[in-house]
Design a protein around this motif. Structure first.
Motif, PDB file in Angstrom:
ATOM      1  N   LEU A 148       0.786  -0.892  -0.304  1.00  0.00           N
ATOM      2  CA  LEU A 148       0.111   0.067   0.190  1.00  0.00           C
ATOM      3  C   LEU A 148       0.630   1.147  -0.155  1.00  0.00           C
ATOM      4  O   LEU A 148       0.411   2.385  -0.807  1.00  0.00           O
ATOM      5  N   TRP A 149       2.048   1.006   0.941  1.00  0.00           N
ATOM      6  CA  TRP A 149       2.920   2.328   1.123  1.00  0.00           C
ATOM      7  C   TRP A 149       3.619   2.742  -0.741  1.00  0.00           C
ATOM      8  O   TRP A 149       3.383   3.596  -1.080  1.00  0.00           O
ATOM      9  N   VAL A 150       3.557   1.073  -1.079  1.00  0.00           N
ATOM     10  CA  VAL A 150       4.441   2.112  -2.925  1.00  0.00           C
ATOM     11  C   VAL A 150       3.174   2.097  -3.841  1.00  0.00           C
ATOM     12  O   VAL A 150       3.397   3.476  -4.413  1.00  0.00           O
ATOM     13  N   ALA A 151       2.434   2.362  -3.017  1.00  0.00           N
ATOM     14  CA  ALA A 151       1.046   2.447  -4.185  1.00  0.00           C
ATOM     15  C   ALA A 151       1.013   3.749  -4.399  1.00  0.00           C
ATOM     16  O   ALA A 151       0.880   4.421  -5.074  1.00  0.00           O
ATOM     17  N   GLY A 152       0.811   4.395  -2.606  1.00  0.00           N
ATOM     18  CA  GLY A 152       0.534   5.566  -2.507  1.00  0.00           C
ATOM     19  C   GLY A 152       1.420   6.238  -3.151  1.00  0.00           C
ATOM     20  O   GLY A 152       0.687   7.674  -2.860  1.00  0.00           O
ATOM     21  N   LEU A 153       2.694   5.957  -2.688  1.00  0.00           N
ATOM     22  CA  LEU A 153       3.916   7.046  -3.738  1.00  0.00           C
ATOM     23  C   LEU A 153       4.012   7.306  -5.268  1.00  0.00           C
ATOM     24  O   LEU A 153       4.346   8.030  -5.412  1.00  0.00           O
TER      25      LEU A 153
END
Length: 165
Positions: A148-153
């Motif tokens: 989720l963190w990578v997708a949010g970035l």
């Protein structure tokens, strides 16, 4: 010296010997319904603190991301209002600062999650320390938060790219 014959001894009267009387033990009328199990060891079973912290730190990046994204979106609205008012200098600085703090905070929490999760799995491998499911759940939550963190970035950088160009 006279020898007695074996036959003479057999004909001698034998005096009876008094045997001690043994009283029978009373029968037990109470039969236990369940036999208590014997303890295998005297060790106290404990829960792994590393496994517990792995779960806590695995869920924490989600909270940091949600709060950070809410704050940065509010700051983004304020930055757009400042740009419309003509104050372009430094309008996006608060937004980028919050996003950088969220980035660093999530990276630190996910690193601690991985360390504590592996440590919790190793601590619970002996069979005496409990908490292996907590360690596995912490690692799984950390993995989901990493995705989720990578997708949010990607979404954030893509959205800011349109505004900042």
């Amino acid at each position: 010296m006279q020898f007695e014959s074996v036959d003479a001894r057999a004909t001698m009267p034998v005096e009876p010997v008094a045997l001690p009387t043994v009283e029978p033990e009373p029968a037990q009328s109470v039969v236990p319904a369940r036999i208590e199990p014997q303890r295998r060891s005297a060790r106290v079973l404990t829960r792994s603190t590393a496994a517990t912290w792995a779960l806590v730190v695995g869920v924490a990046p989600l909270a940091v991301s949600i709060v950070g994204n809410l704050v940065s979106s509010q700051l983004g609205v304020a930055a757009l209002a400042r740009i419309e008012a003509g104050d372009v200098q430094g309008a996006w600085a608060p937004v980028l600062t919050v996003l950088a703090l969220v980035f660093v905070g999530n990276a630190a929490l996910l690193t601690v999650c991985a360390i504590m999760g592996v440590r919790g799995i190793r601590e619970t491998a002996n069979g005496i320390t409990h908490g292996r499911p907590l360690a596995v759940a912490g690692l799984a939550a950390g993995g989901v938060n990493l995705v989720l963190w990578v997708a949010g970035l990607v979404v954030t950088v893509g959205g800011l790219n349109l505004v900042l160009v």
